[in-house]
Design an enzyme around this catalytic site. Structure first.
Site, PDB file in Angstrom:
ATOM      1  N   LYS A  45      12.301  -7.810   1.474  1.00  0.00           N
ATOM      2  CA  LYS A  45      11.364  -8.533   0.624  1.00  0.00           C
ATOM      3  C   LYS A  45      10.414  -7.521   0.005  1.00  0.00           C
ATOM      4  O   LYS A  45       9.611  -6.894   0.706  1.00  0.00           O
ATOM      5  CB  LYS A  45      10.562  -9.560   1.421  1.00  0.00           C
ATOM      6  CG  LYS A  45       9.512 -10.279   0.566  1.00  0.00           C
ATOM      7  CD  LYS A  45       8.516 -11.030   1.420  1.00  0.00           C
ATOM      8  CE  LYS A  45       7.396 -11.619   0.565  1.00  0.00           C
ATOM      9  NZ  LYS A  45       6.630 -10.587  -0.183  1.00  0.00           N
ATOM     10  N   GLU A  66       4.276  -3.317  12.626  1.00  0.00           N
ATOM     11  CA  GLU A  66       3.151  -2.391  12.499  1.00  0.00           C
ATOM     12  C   GLU A  66       2.049  -3.115  11.752  1.00  0.00           C
ATOM     13  O   GLU A  66       2.221  -3.498  10.583  1.00  0.00           O
ATOM     14  CB  GLU A  66       3.526  -1.103  11.759  1.00  0.00           C
ATOM     15  CG  GLU A  66       2.354  -0.141  11.752  1.00  0.00           C
ATOM     16  CD  GLU A  66       2.673   1.215  11.171  1.00  0.00           C
ATOM     17  OE1 GLU A  66       2.025   1.587  10.183  1.00  0.00           O
ATOM     18  OE2 GLU A  66       3.568   1.894  11.705  1.00  0.00           O
ATOM     19  N   GLY A  76       2.223  -5.082   7.988  1.00  0.00           N
ATOM     20  CA  GLY A  76       1.202  -5.848   7.285  1.00  0.00           C
ATOM     21  C   GLY A  76       0.049  -6.195   8.202  1.00  0.00           C
ATOM     22  O   GLY A  76      -0.246  -5.481   9.171  1.00  0.00           O
ATOM     23  N   ASN A  96       0.812  -1.226   0.000  1.00  0.00           N
ATOM     24  CA  ASN A  96       0.000   0.000   0.000  1.00  0.00           C
ATOM     25  C   ASN A  96       0.844   1.274   0.000  1.00  0.00           C
ATOM     26  O   ASN A  96       0.409   2.308  -0.500  1.00  0.00           O
ATOM     27  CB  ASN A  96      -0.982  -0.002   1.169  1.00  0.00           C
ATOM     28  CG  ASN A  96      -0.303  -0.075   2.518  1.00  0.00           C
ATOM     29  OD1 ASN A  96       0.651  -0.819   2.698  1.00  0.00           O
ATOM     30  ND2 ASN A  96      -0.804   0.683   3.473  1.00  0.00           N
TER      31      ASN A  96
END
Length: 537
Positions: free
Chosen positions: A194, A274, A252, A171
């Site tokens: 990643k 988070e 995520g 996002n």
């Protein structure tokens, strides 16, 4: 609600095959796997067509990347902080200069409106400057009093952890990836990131830019692939005693964050997490209704509602409920929705069919259960395959998933309350605690109420950006919204270990050779009483 038709040409014209090949080379491959041709590709939200093939990493690639970064980190840790900061400041300038390229990539891969994409430039630029110029002060050795006043010198110092594993989401493919990498590198670490499978090009473009700024090639590696393969390997090998990263930074979902935390615990490494949110906005009886409505729109529908700190629950005092509702609905309907590569759109596309399905399901189930759709409430395939109108709901009940489950889309629900106490109780419903907002002309009272809300950040007379943009202050969650903080002092210190260095002068601690132990103990007891009387401890 104003509409804009999606462009007919999706791939930016400047993205040539040569440029793509240049970015693909930044996907780390284990030299022992020469010839492996596995690739992955995401679908662009603009047309649901494949974006570009990118090499897919394996668990062996991840292990080799960690080993490579560890070798490079040993030399990097010896580089003076000022020289590391120079690299980051050059990156800052290159990012600002070439931002149109990465804005195009962010939009192509993720579908957000261009202004929402530009906000990532703003955040990363501010983070780069802040830590380059002030990070050293966060890591400066700290002198403390020793065991024997005058004879024991003690310093607390900060040393790099080693190799940091980063798992970032789709996002905010620039901010939530690079914004964490910058302090980790400045603290003297190597990094293996990643890239999210939906948005790898954004991170690969950024890695190439950081190389141009002077970052050593082996110090920061990018791996690409599924969470079940690449993410699991990055957290660490199944054997907890085997070599792996020394800290994992994950952004995520809460469900995945729990798995990351468990694996990190098994390996006895720290994890900063988070996670999700169902963030409330409180409108007090004395609030400026028009300003509160405008702030709510920005915090609820920015980034198409796909941000962990966005507002999903709006709790309004009954004295201003009707006026606020009308202002919010009017402001929502005035938004421009669609897909373009310019600044003419306020709300862009959702990022994936899965996001569209969740948003539509939450709204449809709420409407079927008796909630009222005051604005929006429908997909707009005429504007783009994943476009969904900004939506305002009224009459949502606890039985509806949209009430306390994270929607992560352009949907807000209104709730009427009669007192501040009721508003705070409503704001604290559920297990999330990431961000919150209070609107009031009485800011002193609002600030006191803020401390009663279980959230890592509370914005007064702003929806979400004031706290998130104040990068000298920590940002993170409580409850199911995560562990640890990014930004501020903790945002760089978490990538270091605290080490105590104690130097003893003249005599060692303990009884001298010719002094009876009983007499030494008596002297020690006298010292305890004296220090207390003198208030030295």
């Amino acid at each position: 609600m104003t509409s804009t038709v999606a462009p007919s040409t999706v791939r930016p014209s400047w993205v040539t095959d040569q440029r793509l090949d240049g970015w693909r080379r930044w996907v780390f491959r284990d030299p022992g796997r020469a010839g492996d041709s596995a690739t992955t590709s995401a679908l662009s939200p603009y047309d649901l067509q494949p974006i570009a093939d990118v090499p897919a990493s394996s668990a062996d690639d991840v292990a080799a990347a960690v080993a490579s970064a560890r070798n490079a980190q040993r030399a990097w840790a010896l580089v003076p902080y000022g020289a590391r900061a120079d690299v980051v400041l050059r990156f800052h300038d290159l990012l600002v200069e070439r931002q149109d390229e990465v804005l195009d990539l962010i939009q192509w891969e993720m579908g957000k409106a261009r202004f929402s994409a530009w906000q990532e430039i703003l955040q990363v630029g501010n983070i780069a400057r802040h830590y380059a110029r002030h990070g050293r002060s966060y890591l400066t050795p700290h002198r403390v009093r020793g065991a024997m006043p005058g004879l024991t010198k003690v310093r607390e110092v900060r040393v790099p952890k080693g190799v940091i594993g980063m798992i970032s989401p789709w996002n905010y493919p620039l901010y939530l990836a690079v914004g964490d990498v910058i302090p980790a590198l400045l603290a003297g670490n190597g990094v293996v990131s990643k890239a999210d499978s939906q948005t790898p090009l954004t991170l690969l473009w950024t890695r190439a830019l950081m190389a141009e700024a002077g970052l050593p090639t082996e110090l920061w590696h990018i791996v690409v692939g599924s969470g079940s393969v690449v993410g699991e390997a990055l957290i660490g090998p199944q054997d907890p005693t085997a070599d792996g990263v020394d800290h994992i930074c994950f952004t995520g979902s809460t469900a995945t964050g729990r798995r990351v935390g468990r694996r990190a615990g098994e390996r006895l490494i720290a994890a900063s997490l988070e996670l999700g949110g169902k963030n409330p906005l409180v409108v007090r009886a004395d609030a400026d209704v028009e300003k509160a409505a405008a702030g709510c729109v920005a915090a609820a529908f920015g980034n198409t509602g796909q941000m962990c700190i966005h507002i999903e629950r709006v709790i309004v005092h009954e004295d201003v409920y009707d006026a606020f509702r009308d202002a919010l609905v009017a402001a929502t309907k005035a938004l421009t929705v669609g897909q373009t590569f310019d600044y003419s759109v306020d709300v862009g596309s959702l990022a994936s069919p899965a996001q569209l399905e969740t948003v539509a399901r939450h709204v449809d189930e709420a409407a079927a259960g008796g909630a009222t759709v005051l604005a929006g409430g429908r997909a707009r395939p005429d504007l783009g395959p994943l476009v969904y109108e900004p939506t305002v709901l009224e009459g949502v009940t606890a039985a509806m998933p949209v009430c306390l489950e994270e929607t992560f889309g352009p949907v807000v629900s209104l709730y009427r309350v009669g007192t501040d106490r009721e508003a705070i109780e409503k704001a604290n419903e559920g297990r999330y605690g990431l961000s919150a907002s209070i609107w009031s002309r009485d800011t002193a009272t609002a600030e006191q109420l803020a401390q009663r809300i279980r959230a890592g950040s509370v914005n007064v007379n702003d929806g979400a950006a004031a706290a998130a943009g104040s990068i000298e202050a920590g940002m993170g969650g409580m409850g199911d919204s995560g562990l640890g903080r990014r930004h501020g002092a903790e945002g760089i210190r978490k990538y270091t270990e605290s080490q105590t260095v104690a130097t003893q002068r003249l005599v060692p601690l303990g009884p001298p050779p010719n002094l009876p132990v009983e007499k030494f103990v008596g002297m020690g007891n006298g010292q305890l009483k004296l220090l207390k009387a003198l208030r030295l401890r």
